[in-house]
Design an enzyme around this catalytic site. Structure first.
Site, PDB file in Angstrom:
ATOM      1  N   HIS A 172       0.833  -1.212   0.000  1.00 42.54           N
ATOM      2  CA  HIS A 172       0.000   0.000   0.000  1.00 42.54           C
ATOM      3  C   HIS A 172       0.865   1.258   0.000  1.00 42.54           C
ATOM      4  O   HIS A 172       0.437   2.301   0.490  1.00 42.54           O
ATOM      5  CB  HIS A 172      -0.949   0.026   1.214  1.00 42.54           C
ATOM      6  CG  HIS A 172      -1.667  -1.270   1.440  1.00 42.54           C
ATOM      7  ND1 HIS A 172      -2.885  -1.556   0.869  1.00 42.54           N
ATOM      8  CD2 HIS A 172      -1.308  -2.379   2.142  1.00 42.54           C
ATOM      9  CE1 HIS A 172      -3.255  -2.770   1.236  1.00 42.54           C
ATOM     10  NE2 HIS A 172      -2.316  -3.294   2.004  1.00 42.54           N
TER      11      HIS A 172
ATOM     12  N   SER B 244      14.732  20.947 -17.049  1.00 46.78           N
ATOM     13  CA  SER B 244      13.497  21.706 -17.271  1.00 46.78           C
ATOM     14  C   SER B 244      13.827  22.914 -18.133  1.00 46.78           C
ATOM     15  O   SER B 244      14.889  23.515 -17.994  1.00 46.78           O
ATOM     16  CB  SER B 244      12.923  22.148 -15.941  1.00 46.78           C
ATOM     17  OG  SER B 244      12.054  23.250 -16.117  1.00 46.78           O
TER      18      SER B 244
ATOM     19  N   LYS C 220      15.914  21.737 -11.907  1.00 49.98           N
ATOM     20  CA  LYS C 220      15.263  20.447 -12.092  1.00 49.98           C
ATOM     21  C   LYS C 220      16.144  19.389 -12.748  1.00 49.98           C
ATOM     22  O   LYS C 220      16.938  19.657 -13.639  1.00 49.98           O
ATOM     23  CB  LYS C 220      14.004  20.604 -12.969  1.00 49.98           C
ATOM     24  CG  LYS C 220      12.864  21.358 -12.343  1.00 49.98           C
ATOM     25  CD  LYS C 220      12.355  20.775 -11.025  1.00 49.98           C
ATOM     26  CE  LYS C 220      11.695  19.432 -11.185  1.00 49.98           C
ATOM     27  NZ  LYS C 220      10.446  19.519 -11.943  1.00 49.98           N
TER      28      LYS C 220
ATOM     29  N   GLU D  52       9.406   7.960 -16.727  1.00 50.17           N
ATOM     30  CA  GLU D  52       8.023   8.407 -16.948  1.00 50.17           C
ATOM     31  C   GLU D  52       7.517   7.949 -18.307  1.00 50.17           C
ATOM     32  O   GLU D  52       6.345   7.574 -18.451  1.00 50.17           O
ATOM     33  CB  GLU D  52       7.949   9.924 -16.863  1.00 50.17           C
ATOM     34  CG  GLU D  52       8.146  10.448 -15.446  1.00 50.17           C
ATOM     35  CD  GLU D  52       8.276  11.952 -15.434  1.00 50.17           C
ATOM     36  OE1 GLU D  52       7.430  12.612 -14.851  1.00 50.17           O
ATOM     37  OE2 GLU D  52       9.243  12.483 -16.022  1.00 50.17           O
TER      38      GLU D  52
ATOM     39  N   TYR E 112      -9.452 -13.942 -45.836  1.00 45.78           N
ATOM     40  CA  TYR E 112      -8.779 -12.647 -45.812  1.00 45.78           C
ATOM     41  C   TYR E 112      -9.782 -11.514 -46.009  1.00 45.78           C
ATOM     42  O   TYR E 112     -10.687 -11.599 -46.853  1.00 45.78           O
ATOM     43  CB  TYR E 112      -7.699 -12.565 -46.912  1.00 45.78           C
ATOM     44  CG  TYR E 112      -7.006 -11.210 -46.916  1.00 45.78           C
ATOM     45  CD1 TYR E 112      -5.935 -10.956 -46.079  1.00 45.78           C
ATOM     46  CD2 TYR E 112      -7.486 -10.164 -47.708  1.00 45.78           C
ATOM     47  CE1 TYR E 112      -5.332  -9.705 -46.033  1.00 45.78           C
ATOM     48  CE2 TYR E 112      -6.888  -8.908 -47.673  1.00 45.78           C
ATOM     49  CZ  TYR E 112      -5.811  -8.689 -46.837  1.00 45.78           C
ATOM     50  OH  TYR E 112      -5.222  -7.443 -46.791  1.00 45.78           O
TER      51      TYR E 112
END
Ligand code: ARG
Length: 478
Positions: free
Chosen positions: A172, A293, A299, A306, A333
């Protein structure tokens, strides 16, 4: 719409030659139809497989007496030339080249004249494209499995060098029990092992040649589907011509394999995103695998991780899209099937890139042992060890759970160190306090497959053997 007479003239003017089906549709094809149906920009990457398929087909026609020895030689030479032109970039595509199959046949016919016009004897693009795509899939999925193993090897390397470093294991996303970093890294490694398995199993299942199925029903001509299958290195030939030309299960399976691989990579990526935050501080990304950034000078962003997370959506989308395309298609097909290649190629490309980028990310990230261990040293993560200590001394687990839970509760409520409460508890005492010492809890995970040092050492050995065996399987399949 195009009038018949104008259409025929336009077909010649526009394409410089007439379409493969000009005998039947003498009226020519509307420009918009060509624009809509052309797939050359996508399927040209099947070129080498298309030529391999044509070579096998030509040899089969020779064995069946449909081509003389000289014609076979002539066609094979023309195919060599086409292959060379495609490889060195001198191949000139014609505006009427609807797909790679049309382009190759057109060029072979230009090179070999009347003999070239025999290339497509007994063959349809329906069995041809299925053959090409299976050849392509066999090779590419096997290579991709190899790339997965490379990432696993890096995970193993990082696991081995992590030694005794431990961090909190989470459930969790709450700190649960300490685990060795090696254990955590290899958890990702094992999920990737199942991806390798799936990819190789898909390759085994798709290893069937559709060549010789023709448009849908086979042929009146003496073709040699068994011979062409073994010529192309397939494990065998189709059993049913209708199935052979309409089956895209192998693409759907491959897309599933890649979607699940993508999900695994996204989960790995998500942990690197979390770990590289200031809040966690478990990992420092290498500059080469981070981005900055455009506005905020301070940054350092985990874009690779990501993207692995984000692109998994696209991989699932490719699978879903093809499943919907296939659903409800009548035999055999249908042109809908042309929609198989774009998602397949995209998923392969994206998976290749993701594996390469994540392999680099994992191999260069600096794990912050201090932060990891600090986060795992809170006394509460040893709560289960206190309970198990009581169990070892005869207390039923449910009762032990309640005793320790009460101590943790009191410690938090009354702001008293847990160690003090443990020491003062009649069933625990000073001996049990030792369990709360930093680094002790992880050493107590002794069961097979568990997170402690001895179990992880055994796991490293098994994982190493697994990777060696998978490398051998991949080499054998390549
Ligand atoms: N480009 C087509 C495909 O990818 C080749 C097969 C075309 N067959 C046909 N009957 N129109 O599916």
């Amino acid at each position: 719409m195009v009038s018949r007479a104008r259409g025929a003239w336009r077909a010649v003017e526009r394409f410089g030659f007439v379409t493969l089906w000009h005998g039947r549709l003498a009226g020519g094809t509307a420009d918009v139809v060509m624009d809509y149906s052309v797939s050359l920009h996508i399927d040209r990457r099947l070129a080498t497989d298309d030529i391999a398929g044509s070579r096998a087909h030509v040899r089969g026609l020779g064995r069946g007496g449909l081509l003389s020895d000289t014609e076979v030689v002539e066609l094979l030479a023309a195919l060599d030339t086409v292959e060379g032109e495609l490889a060195d970039g001198s191949f000139v595509f014609a505006p009427g080249d609807e797909d790679i199959h049309t382009a190759v046949e057109r060029r072979v016919t230009e090179l070999a004249g009347d003999t070239g016009a025999k290339l497509h004897t007994g063959r349809s693009r329906n069995d041809q494209v299925a053959t090409d795509l299976r050849l392509y899939a066999k090779r590419e999925l096997t290579a991709l499995a190899g790339q997965v193993v490379t990432l696993q090897e890096v995970l193993l390397e990082r696991a081995t060098e992590a030694g005794a470093i431990y961090l909190p294991g989470y459930t969790h996303l709450q700190r649960a029990q300490p685990v060795l970093l090696a254990h955590h890294l290899m958890a990702h490694g094992w999920s990737l092992a199942r991806d390798v398995d799936r990819l190789l199993a898909t390759v085994v299942r798709l290893d069937v040649s559709p060549l010789g199925a023709g448009a849908l029903a086979g042929s009146s001509l003496p073709l040699d589907p068994d011979g062409t299958a073994s010529d192309l290195g397939f494990g065998g030939r189709f059993e049913n011509s209708l199935d052979a030309v309409s089956d895209r299960d192998f693409v759907a399976e491959a897309l599933f394999d890649l979607a699940l691989l993508g999900v695994h990579l996204s989960r790995l990526g998500e942990e690197f995103v979390l770990w590289s935050t200031e809040e966690f501080g478990f990992a420092r990304l290498d500059d080469a695998f981070a981005t900055g950034s455009s506005m905020l000078p301070q940054k350092k962003n985990p874009d690779v991780a990501e993207l692995a997370r984000g692109k998994s959506g696209r991989l699932i989308g490719n699978l879903t899209g093809l499943m919907v395309t296939l659903k409800g298609l009548p035999l055999a097909y249908n042109r809908d099937l042309q929609e198989d290649k774009e998602p397949f190629f995209d998923s392969l490309d994206q998976s290749r890139l993701a594996l390469a980028a994540l392999t680099g990310l994992v191999s260069t990230t600096a794990f912050q042992a201090g932060r990891m261990e600090e986060a795992a040293n809170g006394p509460a993560v040893a709560a289960i060890d206190l309970a198990e200590w009581l169990v070892e001394r005869g207390m039923p687990f449910r009762q032990a759970h309640s005793v320790v839970g009460g101590l943790v509760h009191d410690s938090l409520e009354r702001h008293v160190p847990l160690a003090e409460l443990v020491e003062g508890h009649p069933a625990l005492g000073i001996d049990a306090v030792a369990l709360l010492e930093p680094g002790v809890a992880v050493t107590r995970r002794t069961t097979p497959g568990g997170a402690g040092p001895a179990a992880v050492e055994a796991q490293v050995t098994r994982f190493t053997h697994r990777l060696e065996a998978d490398r051998i399987r991949i080499t054998a399949a390549s």
